[in-house]
Design a protein around this motif. Structure first.
Motif, PDB file in Angstrom:
ATOM      1  N   GLU A 176       0.825  -1.205   0.000  1.00 49.75           N
ATOM      2  CA  GLU A 176       0.000   0.000   0.000  1.00 49.75           C
ATOM      3  C   GLU A 176       0.862   1.259   0.000  1.00 49.75           C
ATOM      4  O   GLU A 176       0.570   2.228  -0.711  1.00 49.75           O
ATOM      5  CB  GLU A 176      -0.927   0.013   1.213  1.00 49.75           C
ATOM      6  CG  GLU A 176      -1.815   1.250   1.255  1.00 49.75           C
ATOM      7  CD  GLU A 176      -2.749   1.265   2.453  1.00 49.75           C
ATOM      8  OE1 GLU A 176      -3.394   2.307   2.677  1.00 49.75           O
ATOM      9  OE2 GLU A 176      -2.829   0.233   3.159  1.00 49.75           O
ATOM     10  N   ARG A 221      -6.180   0.701  -3.397  1.00 48.55           N
ATOM     11  CA  ARG A 221      -6.722  -0.452  -2.668  1.00 48.55           C
ATOM     12  C   ARG A 221      -6.609  -1.737  -3.478  1.00 48.55           C
ATOM     13  O   ARG A 221      -6.285  -2.800  -2.938  1.00 48.55           O
ATOM     14  CB  ARG A 221      -8.188  -0.177  -2.308  1.00 48.55           C
ATOM     15  CG  ARG A 221      -8.826  -1.261  -1.439  1.00 48.55           C
ATOM     16  CD  ARG A 221     -10.296  -0.982  -1.206  1.00 48.55           C
ATOM     17  NE  ARG A 221     -11.085  -1.194  -2.412  1.00 48.55           N
ATOM     18  CZ  ARG A 221     -11.507  -2.404  -2.821  1.00 48.55           C
ATOM     19  NH1 ARG A 221     -11.209  -3.493  -2.123  1.00 48.55           N
ATOM     20  NH2 ARG A 221     -12.232  -2.516  -3.923  1.00 48.55           N
ATOM     21  N   ALA A 260      -2.519  -2.550  -4.218  1.00 44.33           N
ATOM     22  CA  ALA A 260      -1.652  -2.794  -3.071  1.00 44.33           C
ATOM     23  C   ALA A 260      -1.427  -4.276  -2.774  1.00 44.33           C
ATOM     24  O   ALA A 260      -0.285  -4.688  -2.508  1.00 44.33           O
ATOM     25  CB  ALA A 260      -2.205  -2.080  -1.842  1.00 44.33           C
TER      26      ALA A 260
END
Length: 225
Positions: free
Chosen positions: A111, A204, A207
């Motif tokens: 992330e 999102r 990652a």
């Protein structure tokens, strides 16, 4: 009168470009010994390559933009390839801080790395020159060599040095390919819905793949297992 191709017989001006020491035959009357002049040439080169791409940019167009003689550009940097390399290195300097993203440890590194790269691409100041080098690298081998040598190699070697996993260089290359692929699809080809997707959603979704590449002991297990 349209501008022609680069002059292969453009004069070279010996001397120390880093220190600004005047060499034999250096153009007189130009304030070429200052770091300010050199930085102005680099800034002009970055703007020219960003706006016109590698093939359509010339030493003369860079010189005009910087307000200097073309011979001075040759004096400091040599051929167009060297000017391109220097301007791109300046552009990608923030990317060389990637190991800072890895320093916090393996947990959550996917992330952090996704957010780091997306932040560079979403910033209008850094996006334009990065798009220029990516576009140019697709169609021009010289530009591709600069991308490999200065951007990918220097960055990936530093990333790989921080990874305590098998095949760190390959993993770093896979992570880079993921991010460059997204950049190509989102900012150059502009494929929908990726081109207009919310950036937090992109982070999102990307990652976990970066996390697997960089930190999983067996990055293929999540796919095949």
């Amino acid at each position: 009168m349209p501008e022609g191709p680069e002059d292969p017989e453009a004069p070279e001006y010996p001397g120390n470009a880093a220190t600004g020491r005047r060499g034999r035959g250096r153009p007189a009357g130009a304030r070429s010994g200052t770091a300010e002049t050199r930085d102005r040439i680099l800034a002009a080169a970055r703007a020219e390559f960003s706006a016109r791409g590698y093939d359509k940019t010339s030493i003369r167009s860079i010189a005009r933009s910087a307000g200097v003689d073309a011979a001075l550009v040759h004096h400091y940097f040599g051929a167009k390839e060297q000017v391109f390399a220097a301007s791109i290195e300046m552009t990608f300097e923030p990317a060389f801080g990637v190991p800072d993203v890895l320093a916090a440890g393996p947990e959550g590194v996917g992330e952090r790395l996704a957010r780091f790269f997306v932040g560079i691409w979403e910033n209008p100041v850094t996006r334009a020159p990065m798009l220029a080098v990516l576009r140019s690298a697709v169609t021009n081998e010289t530009a591709a060599g600069v991308l490999r040598g200065i951007v990918l190699r220097r960055m990936l070697e530093r990333v790989a040095a921080e990874l305590k996993v098998p095949d760190p260089r390959l993993r770093a290359e896979l992570a880079a390919s993921q991010m460059l692929g997204i950049a190509m699809m989102r900012y150059i080809v502009r494929i929908e819905p990726l081109a207009s997707a919310d950036i937090e959603e992109v982070v999102r979704l990307v990652a976990p793949t970066l996390q697997r590449y960089l930190a999983d002991p067996d990055p293929g297990a999540a796919v095949t297992g």
